[in-house]
Design an enzyme around this catalytic site. Structure first.
Site, PDB file in Angstrom:
ATOM      1  N   ARG A 146       0.992  -1.138   0.001  1.00 45.91           N
ATOM      2  CA  ARG A 146       0.018  -0.237  -0.108  1.00 45.91           C
ATOM      3  C   ARG A 146       0.829   1.336   0.020  1.00 45.91           C
ATOM      4  O   ARG A 146       1.825   1.167   0.870  1.00 45.91           O
ATOM      5  CB  ARG A 146      -0.932   0.126   1.306  1.00 45.91           C
ATOM      6  CG  ARG A 146      -2.031  -0.819   1.061  1.00 45.91           C
ATOM      7  CD  ARG A 146      -3.170  -0.777   0.151  1.00 45.91           C
ATOM      8  NE  ARG A 146      -4.249  -1.477   0.101  1.00 45.91           N
ATOM      9  CZ  ARG A 146      -4.410  -2.429  -0.629  1.00 45.91           C
ATOM     10  NH1 ARG A 146      -3.486  -2.774  -1.691  1.00 45.91           N
ATOM     11  NH2 ARG A 146      -5.539  -3.170  -0.910  1.00 45.91           N
ATOM     12  N   GLU A 176      -4.172   7.230  -5.139  1.00 45.17           N
ATOM     13  CA  GLU A 176      -4.284   6.545  -6.472  1.00 45.17           C
ATOM     14  C   GLU A 176      -5.595   6.933  -7.190  1.00 45.17           C
ATOM     15  O   GLU A 176      -6.786   7.086  -6.534  1.00 45.17           O
ATOM     16  CB  GLU A 176      -4.582   5.162  -6.248  1.00 45.17           C
ATOM     17  CG  GLU A 176      -2.943   4.749  -5.771  1.00 45.17           C
ATOM     18  CD  GLU A 176      -2.774   2.936  -5.422  1.00 45.17           C
ATOM     19  OE1 GLU A 176      -3.886   2.425  -5.836  1.00 45.17           O
ATOM     20  OE2 GLU A 176      -1.922   2.854  -4.950  1.00 45.17           O
ATOM     21  N   HIS A 218      -1.118   0.209 -10.135  1.00 44.84           N
ATOM     22  CA  HIS A 218      -1.539  -0.697  -9.187  1.00 44.84           C
ATOM     23  C   HIS A 218      -2.072  -1.960  -9.849  1.00 44.84           C
ATOM     24  O   HIS A 218      -3.267  -2.241  -9.948  1.00 44.84           O
ATOM     25  CB  HIS A 218      -2.657  -0.220  -8.286  1.00 44.84           C
ATOM     26  CG  HIS A 218      -3.160  -0.892  -7.068  1.00 44.84           C
ATOM     27  ND1 HIS A 218      -3.537  -0.412  -5.739  1.00 44.84           N
ATOM     28  CD2 HIS A 218      -3.169  -2.249  -6.755  1.00 44.84           C
ATOM     29  CE1 HIS A 218      -3.605  -1.235  -4.918  1.00 44.84           C
ATOM     30  NE2 HIS A 218      -3.367  -2.408  -5.499  1.00 44.84           N
TER      31      HIS A 218
HETATM   32  C1  8YV Z   1      -6.786  -5.066  -6.191  1.00 44.37           C
HETATM   33  C2  8YV Z   1      -5.166  -5.125  -4.047  1.00 44.37           C
HETATM   34  O1  8YV Z   1      -6.228  -4.555  -7.008  1.00 44.37           O
HETATM   35  O2  8YV Z   1      -6.308  -7.045  -3.402  1.00 44.37           O
HETATM   36  C3  8YV Z   1      -5.746  -5.888  -2.962  1.00 44.37           C
HETATM   37  O3  8YV Z   1      -5.515  -5.787  -1.847  1.00 44.37           O
HETATM   38  O4  8YV Z   1      -4.633  -4.257  -3.648  1.00 44.37           O
HETATM   39  C4  8YV Z   1      -5.707  -5.395  -5.386  1.00 44.37           C
HETATM   40  O5  8YV Z   1      -5.256  -6.650  -5.712  1.00 44.37           O
HETATM   41  C5  8YV Z   1      -7.476  -3.764  -5.487  1.00 44.37           C
HETATM   42  O6  8YV Z   1      -8.003  -3.810  -4.227  1.00 44.37           O
HETATM   43  C6  8YV Z   1      -8.608  -3.599  -6.704  1.00 44.37           C
HETATM   44  O7  8YV Z   1      -9.774  -4.742  -6.635  1.00 44.37           O
END
Ligand code: 8YV
Length: 324
Positions: A237, A266, A285
């Site tokens: 993150r 983001e 991301h």
């Molecule tokens: C997803 C992520 O891209 O799972 C997670 O925590 O960071 C990512 O795999 C994001 O949450 C959007 O769906």
């Protein structure tokens, strides 16, 4: 009567059909004040919610008095106020296993592309700059056999250690809340404190969730301890790293380069200083963003919601204490 749920992210048709088999579904485009307002009654009746990437806070939960389960299509759940969910006895489900290998692949892609300047030199080729055999100003640095430091040894850290150690012959150092026996026995990973990790890593790979404890865990002080030749990789993150401190460290060559899949804000603002630095590889991301894995995450999240509302929860639960 089927339980009512709010869906706030689009799903592949077959998964949407599976959700419809079990629930009366109201689909909205994200959780915004407008969508919540427009579907206020559906939110008020919903026993479940499923989606990703939108904040779920006390104010929203107040509009959802019947909510019993939230299912996020992600492993990370920093966008949920988990204390508020706990107070209301709402179970939170996530998708911790299905994306592990894909995110580890993304991290390795960042390691390779930042060390070998893959994006930068590929752009130079496209710009017609490859006119003669290349010289040192196009060279990168080696990856194989360099020391990989992993900050956060969870599932993804372990999958990264496997790639780095078995595939690239890299010795692994790691720092985590506790020792990871499998990482130590399978990949000879050496546990160390954060200072040692910072001082000794050629690649500092951050694979931590965002919590109060990890927020800005890497700032000026920590970056100053890294080798000038070191490369920082973050695919956990964004706010785990103080982005302004990182920009300063990259500009003044405190560290060599960075490969980033996550950012404090983001989408990354187009005027971010990071985008002006040649020693930065910035990705949008894409950690889990393959067709196969995003499908798997959505499938798991749908099954998680079905289990949470109609069955017995045995896995993928963030706050199992509310079930007791
Ligand atoms: C997803 C992520 O891209 O799972 C997670 O925590 O960071 C990512 O795999 C994001 O949450 C959007 O769906």
């Amino acid at each position: 009567m089927k339980p009512e749920v709010v869906l706030y992210k689009s799903l592949p048709d077959d998964l949407r059909a599976r959700l419809d088999e079990h629930f009366t579904v109201t689909a909205v485009k994200g959780l915004t004040p407008e969508t919540v307002q427009a579907q206020a009654e559906a939110f008020a009746r919903a026993e479940g919610m499923i989606g990703s990437s939108s904040p779920v806070d006390e104010a929203l939960l107040e509009k959802m008095p019947k909510l019993r389960a939230a299912s996020t299509i992600s492993v990370g759940y920093d966008n949920f106020d988990v204390d508020a969910l706990n107070r209301r006895g709402i179970v939170l489900m996530h998708t911790p296993t299905v994306l592990t290998e894909t995110v580890a692949d993304t991290m390795m892609a960042l390691v390779l592309s930042s060390a070998r300047r893959v994006v930068e030199v590929a752009e130079r080729v496209k710009a017609g700059e490859w006119q003669r055999s290349i010289g040192p100003d196009w060279f990168g640095v080696d990856v194989h056999h360099k020391k990989m430091g992993i900050l956060g040894m969870g599932r993804i850290g372990l999958a990264l250690a496997q790639r780095a150690h078995l595939g690239f012959g890299m010795p692994i150092l790691y720092n985590a809340r506790k020792h990871h026996e499998e990482a130590e026995s399978r990949f000879n990973a050496q546990y160390c404190d954060l200072d040692t990790l910072l001082r000794e890593s050629d690649f500092l790979c951050i694979s931590l969730p965002l919590t109060e404890q990890t927020h800005h865990m890497i700032g000026h002080e920590q970056l100053a301890k890294m080798k000038p030749s070191a490369i920082l990789i973050n695919a956990g993150r964004g706010p785990v790293v103080d982005e302004q401190a990182l920009i300063a460290a990259l500009k003044d060559k405190t560290i060599h380069a960075a490969g980033l899949d996550v950012f404090e804000q983001e989408p990354l603002p187009v005027d971010s200083e990071l985008l002006k630095l040649p020693n930065v590889v910035a990705l949008p991301h894409i950690g889990s963003a393959t067709h196969e894995t995003r499908y798997g995450m959505a499938r798991d999240a749908v099954e998680n919601l079905i289990t949470a509302l109609t069955g017995k929860v045995e896995k993928n639960c963030v706050n199992p204490q509310v079930l007791r």
